[in-house]
Design a protein around this motif. Structure first.
Motif, mmCIF file in Angstrom:
data_model
loop_
_atom_site.group_PDB
_atom_site.id
_atom_site.type_symbol
_atom_site.label_atom_id
_atom_site.label_comp_id
_atom_site.label_asym_id
_atom_site.label_seq_id
_atom_site.Cartn_x
_atom_site.Cartn_y
_atom_site.Cartn_z
ATOM 1 N N ASP A 187 0.828 -1.188 -0.023
ATOM 2 C CA ASP A 187 0.105 0.089 -0.078
ATOM 3 C C ASP A 187 0.809 1.138 -0.086
ATOM 4 O O ASP A 187 0.300 2.408 -0.141
ATOM 5 N N ARG A 188 2.150 1.219 0.136
ATOM 6 C CA ARG A 188 3.018 2.514 0.176
ATOM 7 C C ARG A 188 3.877 2.251 -1.217
ATOM 8 O O ARG A 188 4.762 3.039 -1.270
ATOM 9 N N ALA A 189 3.949 1.334 -1.696
ATOM 10 C CA ALA A 189 4.829 1.195 -3.237
ATOM 11 C C ALA A 189 4.227 2.680 -4.186
ATOM 12 O O ALA A 189 3.146 2.549 -4.209
ATOM 13 N N LEU A 190 5.140 3.119 -4.874
ATOM 14 C CA LEU A 190 4.930 4.106 -5.517
ATOM 15 C C LEU A 190 3.848 3.811 -6.604
ATOM 16 O O LEU A 190 3.036 4.558 -7.115
ATOM 17 N N MET A 191 3.868 2.580 -7.258
ATOM 18 C CA MET A 191 2.961 2.239 -8.253
ATOM 19 C C MET A 191 1.772 2.114 -7.775
ATOM 20 O O MET A 191 0.557 2.591 -8.220
ATOM 21 N N THR A 192 1.427 1.811 -6.476
ATOM 22 C CA THR A 192 -0.133 1.725 -5.962
ATOM 23 C C THR A 192 -0.473 3.147 -5.587
ATOM 24 O O THR A 192 -1.405 3.612 -5.805
ATOM 25 N N ILE A 193 0.427 4.207 -4.976
ATOM 26 C CA ILE A 193 -0.085 5.417 -4.845
ATOM 27 C C ILE A 193 -0.228 6.166 -6.349
ATOM 28 O O ILE A 193 -1.158 7.020 -6.230
ATOM 29 N N GLY A 194 0.646 5.842 -7.129
ATOM 30 C CA GLY A 194 0.475 6.327 -8.684
ATOM 31 C C GLY A 194 -1.163 5.915 -9.152
ATOM 32 O O GLY A 194 -1.731 6.743 -9.670
ATOM 33 N N ALA A 195 -1.571 4.910 -8.809
ATOM 34 C CA ALA A 195 -2.738 4.282 -9.392
ATOM 35 C C ALA A 195 -3.648 5.261 -8.666
ATOM 36 O O ALA A 195 -4.975 5.497 -9.125
ATOM 37 N N ASP A 196 -3.600 5.256 -7.394
ATOM 38 C CA ASP A 196 -4.686 6.087 -6.534
ATOM 39 C C ASP A 196 -4.685 7.368 -6.925
ATOM 40 O O ASP A 196 -5.746 8.093 -7.040
ATOM 41 N N ILE A 197 -3.669 8.063 -7.298
ATOM 42 C CA ILE A 197 -3.630 9.322 -7.896
ATOM 43 C C ILE A 197 -4.123 9.663 -9.277
ATOM 44 O O ILE A 197 -5.111 10.314 -9.608
ATOM 45 N N LEU A 198 -3.954 8.564 -10.276
ATOM 46 C CA LEU A 198 -4.751 8.609 -11.406
ATOM 47 C C LEU A 198 -6.277 8.385 -11.179
ATOM 48 O O LEU A 198 -6.922 8.975 -12.050
ATOM 49 N N ASP A 199 -6.681 7.741 -10.130
ATOM 50 C CA ASP A 199 -8.248 7.506 -9.807
ATOM 51 C C ASP A 199 -8.619 8.941 -9.486
ATOM 52 O O ASP A 199 -9.795 9.417 -9.933
ATOM 53 N N GLU A 200 -7.850 9.895 -8.873
ATOM 54 C CA GLU A 200 -8.325 10.983 -8.627
ATOM 55 C C GLU A 200 -8.259 12.488 -9.582
ATOM 56 O O GLU A 200 -8.839 13.248 -9.533
ATOM 57 N N LEU A 201 -7.494 11.966 -10.704
ATOM 58 C CA LEU A 201 -7.259 12.926 -11.822
ATOM 59 C C LEU A 201 -7.989 12.736 -12.892
ATOM 60 O O LEU A 201 -7.672 12.105 -14.057
ATOM 61 N N LEU A 202 -9.284 13.115 -12.575
ATOM 62 C CA LEU A 202 -10.352 12.929 -13.696
ATOM 63 C C LEU A 202 -10.421 14.024 -14.472
ATOM 64 O O LEU A 202 -10.692 14.063 -15.665
ATOM 65 N N ASP A 203 -10.019 15.474 -13.825
ATOM 66 C CA ASP A 203 -9.937 16.491 -14.640
ATOM 67 C C ASP A 203 -8.593 17.261 -14.419
ATOM 68 O O ASP A 203 -8.132 17.004 -13.470
ATOM 69 N N PRO A 204 -8.070 17.916 -15.082
ATOM 70 C CA PRO A 204 -6.760 18.673 -14.758
ATOM 71 C C PRO A 204 -6.740 19.470 -13.510
ATOM 72 O O PRO A 204 -7.837 20.241 -13.134
ATOM 73 N N LEU A 205 -5.765 19.294 -12.922
ATOM 74 C CA LEU A 205 -5.668 20.015 -11.330
ATOM 75 C C LEU A 205 -4.395 20.499 -11.190
ATOM 76 O O LEU A 205 -3.383 19.851 -11.835
ATOM 77 N N SER A 206 -4.324 21.341 -10.186
ATOM 78 C CA SER A 206 -2.739 21.945 -9.846
ATOM 79 C C SER A 206 -2.457 20.822 -8.851
ATOM 80 O O SER A 206 -3.277 19.983 -8.354
ATOM 81 N N VAL A 207 -1.043 21.004 -8.474
ATOM 82 C CA VAL A 207 -0.334 19.940 -7.693
ATOM 83 C C VAL A 207 -1.121 20.172 -6.210
ATOM 84 O O VAL A 207 -1.363 18.990 -5.817
ATOM 85 N N SER A 208 -1.242 21.400 -5.881
ATOM 86 C CA SER A 208 -2.113 21.404 -4.545
ATOM 87 C C SER A 208 -3.293 21.002 -4.588
ATOM 88 O O SER A 208 -3.685 20.227 -3.320
ATOM 89 N N ALA A 209 -4.187 21.120 -5.339
ATOM 90 C CA ALA A 209 -5.464 20.580 -5.501
ATOM 91 C C ALA A 209 -5.430 19.328 -5.665
ATOM 92 O O ALA A 209 -6.423 18.647 -4.993
ATOM 93 N N LEU A 210 -4.602 18.620 -6.439
ATOM 94 C CA LEU A 210 -4.559 17.116 -6.413
ATOM 95 C C LEU A 210 -4.092 16.680 -5.279
ATOM 96 O O LEU A 210 -4.720 15.746 -4.732
ATOM 97 N N TRP A 211 -3.092 17.392 -4.469
ATOM 98 C CA TRP A 211 -2.906 16.796 -3.234
ATOM 99 C C TRP A 211 -4.023 16.897 -2.180
ATOM 100 O O TRP A 211 -4.111 15.911 -1.382
#
Length: 83
Positions: free
Chosen positions: A11-35
């Motif tokens: 659950d802490r591997a970067l590939m897992t975190i990256g997949a979770d980030i892609l799930d949240e990135l449905l529309d263009p966002l700034s880094v701070s909004a995505l965080w």
């Protein structure tokens, strides 16, 4: 670090975190909004993991290196169109 190892749980591997980030990135966002969106999701889901901002940015760098995300002309991060 990218993949789970004896020292890095799945659950802490970067590939897992990256997949979770892609799930949240449905529309263009700034880094701070995505965080903010990502950390709010992580706090609401009982996964027992705490992802720091530096680990989040490492996952973003890995996604960018793999051409899965790109920056738009206005500086927002968006999913890359993979063909």
């Amino acid at each position: 670090m990218l993949l789970p190892t004896k020292g890095v749980s799945s659950d802490r591997a970067l590939m897992t975190i990256g997949a979770d980030i892609l799930d949240e990135l449905l529309d263009p966002l700034s880094v701070s909004a995505l965080w903010e969106r990502f950390s709010k999701r992580e706090s609401s889901v009982a996964r027992g993991r705490r992802i720091t901002f530096d680990w989040f940015t490492l996952a973003l760098a890995a996604l960018y290196t793999m051409n899965l995300i790109e920056t738009s002309t206005d500086g927002f991060i968006k999913r890359a169109h993979v063909s």
